[in-house]
Motif scaffolding. Structure first.
Motif, short mmCIF file in Angstrom:
data_model
loop_
_atom_site.label_atom_id
_atom_site.label_comp_id
_atom_site.label_asym_id
_atom_site.label_seq_id
_atom_site.Cartn_x
_atom_site.Cartn_y
_atom_site.Cartn_z
N GLU A 34 0.81 -1.20 0.00
CA GLU A 34 0.00 0.00 0.00
C GLU A 34 0.86 1.27 0.00
O GLU A 34 0.50 2.27 -0.62
CB GLU A 34 -0.93 0.02 1.22
CG GLU A 34 -2.00 -1.05 1.24
CD GLU A 34 -1.48 -2.36 1.83
OE1 GLU A 34 -2.31 -3.27 2.02
OE2 GLU A 34 -0.26 -2.47 2.10
N PHE A 35 1.99 1.21 0.70
CA PHE A 35 2.82 2.40 0.84
C PHE A 35 3.95 2.46 -0.20
O PHE A 35 4.85 3.27 -0.07
CB PHE A 35 3.40 2.46 2.25
CG PHE A 35 2.42 2.95 3.28
CD1 PHE A 35 2.34 4.29 3.60
CD2 PHE A 35 1.55 2.06 3.90
CE1 PHE A 35 1.43 4.75 4.54
CE2 PHE A 35 0.64 2.51 4.85
CZ PHE A 35 0.57 3.85 5.16
N ALA A 36 3.87 1.65 -1.24
CA ALA A 36 4.91 1.64 -2.27
C ALA A 36 5.16 3.01 -2.90
O ALA A 36 6.31 3.32 -3.26
CB ALA A 36 4.55 0.61 -3.34
N PRO A 37 4.15 3.89 -3.06
CA PRO A 37 4.42 5.20 -3.65
C PRO A 37 5.44 6.04 -2.87
O PRO A 37 6.05 6.96 -3.44
CB PRO A 37 3.05 5.88 -3.65
CG PRO A 37 2.07 4.75 -3.72
CD PRO A 37 2.69 3.67 -2.89
N LEU A 38 5.64 5.71 -1.62
CA LEU A 38 6.58 6.52 -0.83
C LEU A 38 8.02 6.29 -1.28
O LEU A 38 8.88 7.15 -1.08
CB LEU A 38 6.43 6.20 0.66
CG LEU A 38 6.95 7.29 1.61
CD1 LEU A 38 6.24 8.61 1.40
CD2 LEU A 38 6.82 6.87 3.07
N ARG A 39 8.30 5.16 -1.89
CA ARG A 39 9.66 4.92 -2.39
C ARG A 39 10.02 5.94 -3.47
O ARG A 39 11.09 6.55 -3.44
CB ARG A 39 9.80 3.50 -2.93
CG ARG A 39 11.21 3.18 -3.45
CD ARG A 39 11.29 1.76 -3.99
NE ARG A 39 11.18 0.80 -2.90
CZ ARG A 39 12.22 0.30 -2.22
NH1 ARG A 39 13.46 0.71 -2.52
NH2 ARG A 39 12.04 -0.59 -1.28
N ALA A 40 9.11 6.15 -4.42
CA ALA A 40 9.37 7.12 -5.49
C ALA A 40 9.46 8.53 -4.91
O ALA A 40 10.29 9.33 -5.35
CB ALA A 40 8.27 7.04 -6.54
N ALA A 41 8.63 8.83 -3.93
CA ALA A 41 8.67 10.16 -3.32
C ALA A 41 10.01 10.39 -2.62
O ALA A 41 10.60 11.47 -2.71
CB ALA A 41 7.52 10.32 -2.33
N PHE A 42 10.49 9.36 -1.94
CA PHE A 42 11.78 9.48 -1.25
C PHE A 42 12.92 9.63 -2.27
O PHE A 42 13.85 10.42 -2.06
CB PHE A 42 12.00 8.25 -0.37
CG PHE A 42 13.28 8.29 0.42
CD1 PHE A 42 13.49 9.23 1.42
CD2 PHE A 42 14.29 7.37 0.17
CE1 PHE A 42 14.66 9.25 2.16
CE2 PHE A 42 15.47 7.38 0.91
CZ PHE A 42 15.66 8.33 1.90
N GLU A 43 12.85 8.89 -3.36
CA GLU A 43 13.86 9.04 -4.41
C GLU A 43 13.87 10.46 -4.97
O GLU A 43 14.93 11.02 -5.23
CB GLU A 43 13.58 8.03 -5.53
CG GLU A 43 13.85 6.58 -5.14
CD GLU A 43 13.38 5.60 -6.20
OE1 GLU A 43 12.62 6.00 -7.12
OE2 GLU A 43 13.77 4.41 -6.10
N ASP A 44 12.69 11.04 -5.11
CA ASP A 44 12.60 12.41 -5.64
C ASP A 44 13.23 13.43 -4.69
O ASP A 44 13.63 14.52 -5.13
CB ASP A 44 11.14 12.78 -5.89
CG ASP A 44 10.55 12.07 -7.10
OD1 ASP A 44 11.33 11.53 -7.91
OD2 ASP A 44 9.31 12.04 -7.22
N CYS A 45 13.32 13.09 -3.42
CA CYS A 45 13.92 14.02 -2.46
C CYS A 45 15.39 14.30 -2.76
O CYS A 45 15.92 15.35 -2.42
CB CYS A 45 13.80 13.48 -1.03
SG CYS A 45 12.12 13.57 -0.36
N PHE A 46 16.06 13.36 -3.41
CA PHE A 46 17.47 13.59 -3.74
C PHE A 46 17.62 14.71 -4.75
O PHE A 46 18.60 15.47 -4.70
CB PHE A 46 18.10 12.29 -4.25
CG PHE A 46 18.31 11.28 -3.17
CD1 PHE A 46 19.40 11.36 -2.32
CD2 PHE A 46 17.39 10.26 -2.98
CE1 PHE A 46 19.59 10.44 -1.30
CE2 PHE A 46 17.57 9.33 -1.96
CZ PHE A 46 18.67 9.41 -1.13
N ALA A 47 16.66 14.86 -5.65
CA ALA A 47 16.71 15.96 -6.60
C ALA A 47 16.40 17.30 -5.93
O ALA A 47 16.77 18.36 -6.43
CB ALA A 47 15.71 15.71 -7.74
N LEU A 48 15.75 17.24 -4.77
CA LEU A 48 15.38 18.47 -4.06
C LEU A 48 16.46 18.92 -3.09
O LEU A 48 16.33 19.97 -2.46
CB LEU A 48 14.07 18.23 -3.30
CG LEU A 48 12.84 17.97 -4.16
CD1 LEU A 48 11.66 17.56 -3.29
CD2 LEU A 48 12.48 19.21 -4.97
#
Length: 371
Positions: free
Chosen positions: A10-24
């Protein structure tokens, strides 16, 4: 950037969100979520040092700055739950020297909601005095309030730690670091320290001062209430010293993993907390101040040491963010606790860290989809 760890389906979308944090602007970090008492997210990645020679590991610790205040608030609430202190009683009942300078009627709850006129010291204090603990606490006890108590709220960046640690020591017989270790961290398996043992030094990430970190501090220093960042002056990279890590500063120098923050906050809203009764949690998190902070001019809401509804968290939430990006909080209505740690401190003009915004919104989106 390789991200390690797990999420439930259910919480799999958080992986992509966390990966995006590196660009931020995330050099290294970790995020964790506990939902309905179960760990559903634990992710980590990036580098634990500025030179990128050490990979961030599952057990990497980092200085979480004022996230420590939220855990200090938990400790004080536990003492209230045990009948050892009362938020509505004068602080001087537990710390008699505190009555000096006309502070005898300031209650524990007022002090912990940044309303006591003690946002910092009015006398010179060096880092050695802060690290030793007693000199700082003694100076705080001896001084007069810097403004009329209860007339306004001004953020107590460092002094809040002493306002927890000193009464805690006197009524429990334990220093804050010991209380954290035995009464909070051990029962939950939460990897967090205030007063880091030297044996744990190799696990600590290097703090990196990024863009804009000092902007908010300069604003406070230029206000009518500069004391929070004076006596002593603290640099963003001070946590890279052994002296800082070894000290006990319950307002600012917790060393923790994101999982530790999530476990603590997740326990509080699990429905079967091992730390606090429901009544004690309600008393600790009720609004004691809501309005404008007189130093930085932003909106603020505080319970007894907890920040309330901070940066994207919904109504009823409580916890505390840390200077430069780390955060931990719980949402009782949604039933989750969350922690995020990073070694890359950043500042933002609108005071909203896009890394936090991305991660918190993702969690709420997942939970909304489960309804």
């Amino acid at each position: 950037m390789t991200v390690h760890g797990f999420t439930t389906a259910e919480f799999a979308p958080l992986r992509a969100a966390f990966e995006d944090c590196f660009a931020l602007g995330q050099h290294g970090g970790s995020v964790a979520v506990v939902h309905r008492g179960a760990l559903v997210v634990e992710l980590w990645g990036g580098s634990a040092d500025a030179a990128a020679t050490r990979a961030w590991q599952q057990d990497t610790l980092v200085n979480v700055w004022s996230c420590t205040k939220g855990i200090a608030a938990v400790a004080m609430a536990m003492l209230v739950d045990r009948g050892l202190v009362d938020y509505d009683q004068p602080m001087a009942r537990y710390w008699p020297e505190f009555a000096a300078g006309g502070k005898g009627d300031i209650t524990l709850g007022e002090a912990l909601s940044h309303q006591g006129g003690l946002d910092g010291l009015s006398v010179p204090m060096d880092l050695a005095g802060l690290y030793a603990g007693a000199p700082y606490a003694q100076a705080l006890a001896a001084m007069a309030p810097l403004w009329p108590p209860r007339s306004r709220s001004v953020y107590h960046a460092i002094s809040l730690g002493a306002l927890v640690a000193e009464p805690l020591r006197r009524v429990s017989g334990q220093g804050f670091g010991r209380f954290l270790a035995t009464e909070i961290a051990a029962p939950l398996g939460a990897d967090m320290f205030v007063g880091l043992p030297e044996a744990e030094e190799a696990r600590v990430a290097e703090v990196i001062e990024g863009r804009g970190v000092m902007d908010g501090i300069r604003e406070v220093l230029g206000s009518a209430h500069p004391n929070a960042w004076e006596n002593p002056t603290i640099r963003p990279v001070e946590p890279n010293t052994r002296a800082w890590r070894a000290a006990e500063i319950p307002g600012a120098n917790g060393q923790a993993t994101a999982k530790a923050l999530a476990l603590i906050y997740g326990d509080l809203v699990s429905g079967a907390s091992r730390l606090l009764s429901p009544a004690a949690l309600a008393e600790a998190t009720k609004v004691r101040f809501q309005g404008v902070d007189a130093a930085h001019g932003g909106e603020a809401a505080y319970g007894a040491g907890f920040g309330l509804m901070q940066q994207g968290a919904r109504a009823g939430s409580f916890g505390h963010s840390g200077w430069g990006g780390c955060f931990g909080f719980a949402d009782p209505g949604a039933g989750f606790g969350m922690g995020y740690t990073t070694n890359h401190m950043l500042g933002f003009d609108d005071d909203i860290d896009p890394r936090r915004k991305l991660l918190v919104e993702c969690v709420y989106s997942v939970l909304d989809g489960l309804k």
